[in-house]
Design a protein around this motif. Structure first.
Motif, PDB file in Angstrom:
ATOM      1  N   THR A 122      81.948   8.464  11.771  1.00 36.46           N
ATOM      2  CA  THR A 122      80.590   8.042  11.449  1.00 36.46           C
ATOM      3  C   THR A 122      80.287   6.639  11.985  1.00 36.46           C
ATOM      4  O   THR A 122      81.194   5.867  12.302  1.00 36.46           O
ATOM      5  CB  THR A 122      80.372   8.019   9.926  1.00 36.46           C
ATOM      6  OG1 THR A 122      81.332   7.127   9.327  1.00 36.46           O
ATOM      7  CG2 THR A 122      80.512   9.395   9.317  1.00 36.46           C
ATOM      8  N   GLY A 123      78.996   6.328  12.042  1.00 33.96           N
ATOM      9  CA  GLY A 123      78.543   4.967  12.250  1.00 33.96           C
ATOM     10  C   GLY A 123      78.155   4.562  13.655  1.00 33.96           C
ATOM     11  O   GLY A 123      77.662   3.448  13.854  1.00 33.96           O
ATOM     12  N   GLU A 124      78.377   5.447  14.637  1.00 31.29           N
ATOM     13  CA  GLU A 124      77.995   5.065  15.996  1.00 31.29           C
ATOM     14  C   GLU A 124      76.477   4.906  16.086  1.00 31.29           C
ATOM     15  O   GLU A 124      75.727   5.686  15.493  1.00 31.29           O
ATOM     16  CB  GLU A 124      78.459   6.116  17.000  1.00 31.29           C
ATOM     17  CG  GLU A 124      79.952   6.110  17.236  1.00 31.29           C
ATOM     18  CD  GLU A 124      80.389   7.176  18.207  1.00 31.29           C
ATOM     19  OE1 GLU A 124      79.612   8.132  18.425  1.00 31.29           O
ATOM     20  OE2 GLU A 124      81.501   7.067  18.753  1.00 31.29           O
ATOM     21  N   PRO A 125      75.995   3.911  16.834  1.00 31.17           N
ATOM     22  CA  PRO A 125      74.548   3.708  16.934  1.00 31.17           C
ATOM     23  C   PRO A 125      73.870   4.861  17.664  1.00 31.17           C
ATOM     24  O   PRO A 125      74.480   5.547  18.493  1.00 31.17           O
ATOM     25  CB  PRO A 125      74.428   2.406  17.730  1.00 31.17           C
ATOM     26  CG  PRO A 125      75.719   2.272  18.462  1.00 31.17           C
ATOM     27  CD  PRO A 125      76.765   2.902  17.588  1.00 31.17           C
ATOM     28  N   GLU A 126      72.617   5.069  17.365  1.00 29.36           N
ATOM     29  CA  GLU A 126      71.857   6.149  17.987  1.00 29.36           C
ATOM     30  C   GLU A 126      71.865   6.001  19.502  1.00 29.36           C
ATOM     31  O   GLU A 126      71.651   4.914  20.040  1.00 29.36           O
ATOM     32  CB  GLU A 126      70.410   6.127  17.475  1.00 29.36           C
ATOM     33  CG  GLU A 126      69.566   7.279  17.960  1.00 29.36           C
ATOM     34  CD  GLU A 126      68.169   7.278  17.369  1.00 29.36           C
ATOM     35  OE1 GLU A 126      67.351   8.116  17.803  1.00 29.36           O
ATOM     36  OE2 GLU A 126      67.890   6.439  16.479  1.00 29.36           O
ATOM     37  N   GLY A 127      72.133   7.088  20.191  1.00 27.52           N
ATOM     38  CA  GLY A 127      72.149   7.094  21.646  1.00 27.52           C
ATOM     39  C   GLY A 127      73.511   6.835  22.255  1.00 27.52           C
ATOM     40  O   GLY A 127      73.695   7.037  23.461  1.00 27.52           O
ATOM     41  N   PHE A 128      74.484   6.425  21.433  1.00 29.39           N
ATOM     42  CA  PHE A 128      75.823   6.142  21.955  1.00 29.39           C
ATOM     43  C   PHE A 128      76.404   7.352  22.670  1.00 29.39           C
ATOM     44  O   PHE A 128      77.004   7.239  23.734  1.00 29.39           O
ATOM     45  CB  PHE A 128      76.756   5.704  20.828  1.00 29.39           C
ATOM     46  CG  PHE A 128      78.197   5.523  21.242  1.00 29.39           C
ATOM     47  CD1 PHE A 128      78.639   4.320  21.760  1.00 29.39           C
ATOM     48  CD2 PHE A 128      79.112   6.567  21.118  1.00 29.39           C
ATOM     49  CE1 PHE A 128      79.963   4.154  22.146  1.00 29.39           C
ATOM     50  CE2 PHE A 128      80.433   6.410  21.496  1.00 29.39           C
ATOM     51  CZ  PHE A 128      80.863   5.205  22.019  1.00 29.39           C
ATOM     52  N   GLU A 129      76.217   8.527  22.067  1.00 29.41           N
ATOM     53  CA  GLU A 129      76.847   9.740  22.602  1.00 29.41           C
ATOM     54  C   GLU A 129      76.308  10.109  23.984  1.00 29.41           C
ATOM     55  O   GLU A 129      76.963  10.817  24.744  1.00 29.41           O
ATOM     56  CB  GLU A 129      76.660  10.922  21.633  1.00 29.41           C
ATOM     57  CG  GLU A 129      75.249  11.449  21.521  1.00 29.41           C
ATOM     58  CD  GLU A 129      74.351  10.637  20.602  1.00 29.41           C
ATOM     59  OE1 GLU A 129      73.195  11.068  20.401  1.00 29.41           O
ATOM     60  OE2 GLU A 129      74.789   9.588  20.095  1.00 29.41           O
ATOM     61  N   MET A 130      75.124   9.608  24.336  1.00 25.81           N
ATOM     62  CA  MET A 130      74.510   9.929  25.624  1.00 25.81           C
ATOM     63  C   MET A 130      74.816   8.895  26.697  1.00 25.81           C
ATOM     64  O   MET A 130      74.547   9.119  27.869  1.00 25.81           O
ATOM     65  CB  MET A 130      72.984  10.034  25.452  1.00 25.81           C
ATOM     66  CG  MET A 130      72.542  11.042  24.404  1.00 25.81           C
ATOM     67  SD  MET A 130      73.041  12.730  24.811  1.00 25.81           S
ATOM     68  CE  MET A 130      71.993  13.040  26.226  1.00 25.81           C
ATOM     69  N   HIS A 131      75.373   7.767  26.295  1.00 27.73           N
ATOM     70  CA  HIS A 131      75.560   6.659  27.229  1.00 27.73           C
ATOM     71  C   HIS A 131      76.747   6.917  28.158  1.00 27.73           C
ATOM     72  O   HIS A 131      77.820   7.336  27.723  1.00 27.73           O
ATOM     73  CB  HIS A 131      75.781   5.353  26.463  1.00 27.73           C
ATOM     74  CG  HIS A 131      75.706   4.141  27.331  1.00 27.73           C
ATOM     75  ND1 HIS A 131      74.536   3.458  27.552  1.00 27.73           N
ATOM     76  CD2 HIS A 131      76.656   3.507  28.059  1.00 27.73           C
ATOM     77  CE1 HIS A 131      74.773   2.449  28.369  1.00 27.73           C
ATOM     78  NE2 HIS A 131      76.052   2.457  28.690  1.00 27.73           N
ATOM     79  N   LEU A 132      76.555   6.662  29.442  1.00 27.15           N
ATOM     80  CA  LEU A 132      77.647   6.752  30.406  1.00 27.15           C
ATOM     81  C   LEU A 132      78.392   5.426  30.434  1.00 27.15           C
ATOM     82  O   LEU A 132      77.814   4.384  30.723  1.00 27.15           O
ATOM     83  CB  LEU A 132      77.107   7.068  31.799  1.00 27.15           C
ATOM     84  CG  LEU A 132      76.790   8.525  32.118  1.00 27.15           C
ATOM     85  CD1 LEU A 132      76.143   8.617  33.504  1.00 27.15           C
ATOM     86  CD2 LEU A 132      78.059   9.363  32.083  1.00 27.15           C
ATOM     87  N   ILE A 133      79.675   5.478  30.133  1.00 27.73           N
ATOM     88  CA  ILE A 133      80.514   4.287  30.162  1.00 27.73           C
ATOM     89  C   ILE A 133      81.334   4.343  31.449  1.00 27.73           C
ATOM     90  O   ILE A 133      82.061   5.304  31.684  1.00 27.73           O
ATOM     91  CB  ILE A 133      81.436   4.216  28.936  1.00 27.73           C
ATOM     92  CG1 ILE A 133      80.624   4.381  27.646  1.00 27.73           C
ATOM     93  CG2 ILE A 133      82.204   2.902  28.916  1.00 27.73           C
ATOM     94  CD1 ILE A 133      81.473   4.526  26.396  1.00 27.73           C
ATOM     95  N   GLY A 134      81.208   3.338  32.271  1.00 27.66           N
ATOM     96  CA  GLY A 134      81.903   3.361  33.551  1.00 27.66           C
ATOM     97  C   GLY A 134      81.320   4.372  34.519  1.00 27.66           C
ATOM     98  O   GLY A 134      81.937   4.701  35.528  1.00 27.66           O
ATOM     99  N   GLY A 135      80.151   4.899  34.195  1.00 28.02           N
ATOM    100  CA  GLY A 135      79.458   5.793  35.107  1.00 28.02           C
ATOM    101  C   GLY A 135      79.921   7.238  35.070  1.00 28.02           C
ATOM    102  O   GLY A 135      79.438   8.061  35.844  1.00 28.02           O
TER     103      GLY A 135
END
Length: 202
Positions: A122-135
């Motif tokens: 729990t607790g990840e900010p909204e949109g975290f799951e969609m963010h590309l990390i390192g592309g």
């Protein structure tokens, strides 16, 4: 506590990935990670360093389609290796917890080597799951990794993001907190006789 080395090696071959993975629970945090996914290499190296679990990973997969299969399959192999290396779990501390910051990010992880797979995440900010990390590595993959490890190792794990803005920092704090909690949980406790459960089994 058994004097046998707490090590394991797993080979996993599917139509989507090929993985060779080995661990030593009583290591010093030495790692050789070649997952074919650069950001995942970074996270697994951090896990090894902060858990003091030696970890070797050699993996290839259909990353030209997506990193999902390779990332998740490595998590599965790591979970299986942890379960194998822990053996009957005699003499371990069993529980571990950690609170880890990385700049503005703060994550708590709690581990019980329970034999009962359960993940609370729990607790990840909204949109975290969609963010590309390192592309190439989406934030959603972090949860997938913990699901794969938890269910294949037979762990109860709670990961709570208490704060954070930068997706890289959040993901890294999650892996480091889990690592530090695992370090405590797998540690031999000289005061423990046998398996640390009133049931006599974990």
């Amino acid at each position: 506590m058994s004097t046998e080395p707490r090590t394991a090696s797993i080979t996993r071959e599917t139509s989507e990935s090929s993985i060779e993975l080995s661990i030593n629970l009583d290591g010093t945090g030495v790692s050789d990670i070649q997952s074919s996914v650069p950001f995942y290499d970074h996270m697994l190296t951090a896990f090894s360093k902060h858990s003091l679990i030696d970890l070797t990973v050699k993996a290839t997969g259909d990353t030209h389609i997506d990193v999902h299969h390779t990332v998740e399959d490595i998590g599965i192999a790591l979970g299986l290796a942890l379960k194998q290396a822990l053996g009957d779990k005699a003499g371990i501390s069993r529980y571990g917890d950690a609170l880890v910051p990385l700049d503005e990010a703060l994550v708590q992880a709690v581990v019980d080597i329970s034999g009962r797979p359960y993940l609370v995440y729990t607790g990840e900010p909204e949109g975290f799951e969609m963010h590309l990390i390192g592309g190439h590595f989406t934030g959603s993959m972090v949860r997938h990794v913990f699901e794969a490890i938890t269910f294949n190792a037979g762990l109860t794990v709670h990961v709570t993001v208490l704060g954070g803005r930068d997706p890289h920092h959040i993901a890294e704090a999650e892996f480091k907190a889990f690592a530090r909690a695992m370090r405590k949980a797998v540690e031999p406790d000289p005061r423990v006789t046998g398996i640390p459960s009133t049931k006599g089994a974990l």
